[in-house]
Design an enzyme around this catalytic site. Sequence first.
Site, PDB file in Angstrom:
ATOM      1  N   TYR A  36     -14.521 -38.869 -28.135  1.00  0.00           N
ATOM      2  CA  TYR A  36     -15.507 -38.454 -29.144  1.00  0.00           C
ATOM      3  C   TYR A  36     -16.796 -39.267 -29.025  1.00  0.00           C
ATOM      4  CZ  TYR A  36     -11.414 -36.448 -31.599  1.00  0.00           C
ATOM      5  OH  TYR A  36     -10.277 -35.763 -31.934  1.00  0.00           O
ATOM      6  N   HIS A  94      -3.956 -39.173 -25.864  1.00  0.00           N
ATOM      7  CA  HIS A  94      -4.698 -37.974 -26.273  1.00  0.00           C
ATOM      8  C   HIS A  94      -4.132 -36.696 -25.656  1.00  0.00           C
ATOM      9  CE1 HIS A  94      -8.935 -36.727 -27.792  1.00  0.00           C
ATOM     10  NE2 HIS A  94      -8.082 -35.728 -27.900  1.00  0.00           N
TER      11      HIS A  94
END
Length: 254
Positions: A36, A94
Amino acid sequence: MDLPPVGLGTMGIGDPGTIETAIGLGYRHLDTAQIYDNEAVVGEGIAASDRPRETLTVATKLWVDSLSGDDVRPGAEASLDRLGLDSVDLLYVHRPRGDYDPEATLPAIDALVDDGLVTHVGLSNFEPDDLERVRDVLDAPVAAHQVEFHPYYRDERLLADAREHDYPLVAYSPLIGGDVFDDPVLTDIAATHDTSPAAVAIAWVLAHEGVVAIPKASSPEHLRANLAARSLELTPTEIGRIDAIDRERELYPE
């Protein structure tokens, strides 16, 4: 983990003030990730708030290029440095892609737990076979599994696994990338409750036992509305109408 029903997904948030505001409004679960590119933003927002660190659950995720056995520790330490924290409450893998190798990645993450840099280990976007392999290798218990989960897409296999092995599913993209505002079923139910389609979608997610939501919002108005969805109770008929929506849209397919 005993996660709050509604946390804050931070993908795309670039203002530390948004994080500080969210904490002030009552958010206690903050979710970010290396990919991000805003861990520092989240950390600055935490530092600016007046909430004690121990009252917050801070989660981040190792991206696929930080998953080799040799890269896990430096990757995690870099995340901690950007967050300005000594440890994170929840560290996710992730995706089981890129440099991920269960036999090398997972022991390296166990070592982070042993050394106090990470409190709980999570997984994100894993398939059932991947989950089984993790349980064979990882010493720490799987504390959470973060997956795409909303009225247009959910994987019942993953929900069943979470319930069988007693960990929460963390639902990302519960607002279907904004499509909730155009769906006739969600808007109709929202009108009945004098609320927003976003609140209805979040309430539908929370109606599933063992599932929590991390919607993203930036404005104080939307932050408040998403948090208020905790108290919205849908009827069985309304839940059935949402379940029966004849559309499937996976926002982040493999």
